[in-house]
Design an enzyme around this catalytic site. Sequence first.
Site, PDB file in Angstrom:
ATOM      1  N   ASN A 102      15.533  15.743  10.022  1.00 47.21           N
ATOM      2  CA  ASN A 102      16.921  15.462   9.661  1.00 47.21           C
ATOM      3  C   ASN A 102      17.646  15.040  10.928  1.00 47.21           C
ATOM      4  O   ASN A 102      18.180  15.860  11.665  1.00 47.21           O
ATOM      5  CB  ASN A 102      17.571  16.698   9.039  1.00 47.21           C
ATOM      6  CG  ASN A 102      18.944  16.411   8.457  1.00 47.21           C
ATOM      7  OD1 ASN A 102      19.577  15.414   8.775  1.00 47.21           O
ATOM      8  ND2 ASN A 102      19.421  17.296   7.596  1.00 47.21           N
ATOM      9  N   SER A 123      21.107  26.966  13.838  1.00 48.84           N
ATOM     10  CA  SER A 123      20.489  26.334  12.679  1.00 48.84           C
ATOM     11  C   SER A 123      19.968  27.359  11.683  1.00 48.84           C
ATOM     12  O   SER A 123      20.150  27.222  10.469  1.00 48.84           O
ATOM     13  CB  SER A 123      19.356  25.408  13.134  1.00 48.84           C
ATOM     14  OG  SER A 123      18.791  24.730  12.050  1.00 48.84           O
ATOM     15  N   HIS A 168      21.332  27.852   7.859  1.00 48.05           N
ATOM     16  CA  HIS A 168      20.406  27.705   6.732  1.00 48.05           C
ATOM     17  C   HIS A 168      20.380  28.970   5.873  1.00 48.05           C
ATOM     18  O   HIS A 168      20.376  28.887   4.629  1.00 48.05           O
ATOM     19  CB  HIS A 168      18.996  27.395   7.247  1.00 48.05           C
ATOM     20  CG  HIS A 168      18.783  25.944   7.567  1.00 48.05           C
ATOM     21  ND1 HIS A 168      19.210  25.381   8.730  1.00 48.05           N
ATOM     22  CD2 HIS A 168      18.177  24.952   6.866  1.00 48.05           C
ATOM     23  CE1 HIS A 168      18.881  24.091   8.751  1.00 48.05           C
ATOM     24  NE2 HIS A 168      18.257  23.801   7.630  1.00 48.05           N
ATOM     25  N   TYR A 185      23.071  22.025  22.227  1.00 50.54           N
ATOM     26  CA  TYR A 185      22.115  21.953  23.333  1.00 50.54           C
ATOM     27  C   TYR A 185      22.751  21.363  24.593  1.00 50.54           C
ATOM     28  O   TYR A 185      22.695  21.976  25.671  1.00 50.54           O
ATOM     29  CB  TYR A 185      20.911  21.119  22.905  1.00 50.54           C
ATOM     30  CG  TYR A 185      19.831  21.028  23.958  1.00 50.54           C
ATOM     31  CD1 TYR A 185      18.973  22.101  24.192  1.00 50.54           C
ATOM     32  CD2 TYR A 185      19.671  19.875  24.711  1.00 50.54           C
ATOM     33  CE1 TYR A 185      17.983  22.022  25.167  1.00 50.54           C
ATOM     34  CE2 TYR A 185      18.692  19.784  25.679  1.00 50.54           C
ATOM     35  CZ  TYR A 185      17.848  20.863  25.895  1.00 50.54           C
ATOM     36  OH  TYR A 185      16.883  20.785  26.870  1.00 50.54           O
ATOM     37  N   HIS A 196      20.298  16.970  13.457  1.00 53.36           N
ATOM     38  CA  HIS A 196      19.726  17.130  14.795  1.00 53.36           C
ATOM     39  C   HIS A 196      20.634  16.538  15.861  1.00 53.36           C
ATOM     40  O   HIS A 196      20.809  17.117  16.942  1.00 53.36           O
ATOM     41  CB  HIS A 196      18.351  16.470  14.857  1.00 53.36           C
ATOM     42  CG  HIS A 196      17.780  16.415  16.240  1.00 53.36           C
ATOM     43  ND1 HIS A 196      17.945  15.307  17.053  1.00 53.36           N
ATOM     44  CD2 HIS A 196      17.080  17.311  16.973  1.00 53.36           C
ATOM     45  CE1 HIS A 196      17.348  15.519  18.215  1.00 53.36           C
ATOM     46  NE2 HIS A 196      16.818  16.723  18.196  1.00 53.36           N
ATOM     47  N   HIS A 198       0.824  -1.202   0.000  1.00 60.43           N
ATOM     48  CA  HIS A 198       0.000   0.000   0.000  1.00 60.43           C
ATOM     49  C   HIS A 198       0.866   1.262   0.000  1.00 60.43           C
ATOM     50  O   HIS A 198       0.554   2.238  -0.680  1.00 60.43           O
ATOM     51  CB  HIS A 198      -0.933   0.002   1.216  1.00 60.43           C
ATOM     52  CG  HIS A 198      -1.865  -1.166   1.256  1.00 60.43           C
ATOM     53  ND1 HIS A 198      -2.889  -1.333   0.350  1.00 60.43           N
ATOM     54  CD2 HIS A 198      -1.920  -2.233   2.089  1.00 60.43           C
ATOM     55  CE1 HIS A 198      -3.544  -2.452   0.626  1.00 60.43           C
ATOM     56  NE2 HIS A 198      -2.976  -3.015   1.672  1.00 60.43           N
TER      57      HIS A 198
END
Length: 523
Positions: free
Chosen positions: A396, A431, A435, A408, A400, A117
């Site tokens: 991603n 980030s 970008h 972090y 990350h 499917h």
Amino acid sequence: MEPKAPQPRRREGLGEERQKGACGEGDTKTHRAPDLVQWTRHMEAVKTQFLEQAQRQLAELLDQAMWEAVQAKPQQNNPPLSTIPDSRSKTRELPPGKRKVFIIRKSLLDELMEVQHFRTIYHMFIAGLCVLIISTLAIDLIDEGRLMLEFDLLIFSFGQLPLALMTWVPMFLSTLLVPYQTLRLWARPRAGGAWMLGAGLGCALLAAHTAVLCILPVHVAVKRQLPPASRCVLVFEQVRFLMKSYSFLRETVPGVFCVRGKGICAPSFSSYLYFLFCPTLIYRETYPRTPSIRWNYVAKNFAQALGCVLYACFILGRLCVPVFANMSREPFSTRALLLSILHATGPGIFMLLLIFFAFLHCWLNAFAEMLRFGDRMFYRDWWNSTSFSNYYRTWNVVVHDWLYSYVYQDGLWLLGRRARGVAMLGVFLVSAVVHEYIFCFVLGFFYPVMLMLFLVVGGLLNFTMNDRHRGPSWNVLMWVLLFLGQGIQVSLYCQEWYARRHCPLSQTTFWGLVTPRSWSCHP
């Protein structure tokens, strides 16, 4: 009187009927036998998939528990990195149990493709590409009277690709030699003055390496006016090499400093060379490896990536170029802007899906297969997200993991556990800036659409549309916002691209370079 003589006959009739019924059931079973076999095979496949998933999750939990146990065990000569004395002679701990664990697992789409499917959805995208090709050929045949396979956009985008590849060579050599040699200089047991000289030399090498990666590709792209796709090669490799260099030093330097007086403890050069090519940004001495290479799988993924590039060119050429090429020639108006954004939502979401499938699935899986890299979890089920916080974590996973580990977690280590909001804002800031830099590098102009969408809008949605929201309606809302966000990006960037070609600056100034030209272009 004889007792009920017809009863045996009735039993015979019932027996015949049962025999006939049994024969009928036999025929039905004969017809249903393939269905039962197919259902049995399906259940066996489901059982196998369930057991594999449970085994992977159990292995991940066990690895995590082992890591926590190792970190909690006191060591005499190598104190844990999670404790560092502060000004009040107390200890500040790192967040527990957050180290990246690599295990052997397939990509999610590879697992889903085993279901018929879901494979049909993949076939629908292929059918859409076929329709685009047929419509292009038909339009050319009707309008021009002959078949014209125009690949002008593709040829223009990948122009001067050999120059970009030649520029990649010194970038790679610098990343291959400098960080590893710097680590060896820092790990070499010497006296105080000699070690300081080696440490200073290593810092100078790292500064030169950073300058090569930051300046060389920008200089080549600006001086030689590289087209967008060739610039993509340089900027992606530039960012990748910087992130890999940082990860290698971040993971190895603490251990080197702890045992510096006991001899060289730098990792092997082969493990570092493997790390530069394997599809992860987190350095480890070893990774789980698959037993063999499926070259047909590699060829299939590269072919699918090429098909996605052709698909994107058809979408841009047929759905975007005719709309935006002449839009900058008309006066700027809010009505035209809104209509262009709504028109670009379809092409924008198609471009998002193609970028995801081409790079995060096909390209990374092809390299993972060639290098026998076992952990193929480059993304999770981001399409099922009901919050943007979950979407950012699952879209991603490769990037990350790097942001989570080195921005972090290190932010919490430096600022304390109470500064989770500040650490999260730091992740968004890094980030968003990267970008925006990529878009600026590729397109050749500064137009902070991505910065505003990612940092301002994305940051607000991350804190407001969080994991507490559940249900299908939130997933629909997320997709609506994704459609609108992609439409805004495609519309504004396309308008600015053509405005800078229709309205070139008579005199190059700083404000002329950073001010959007599409707001005032009226040729």
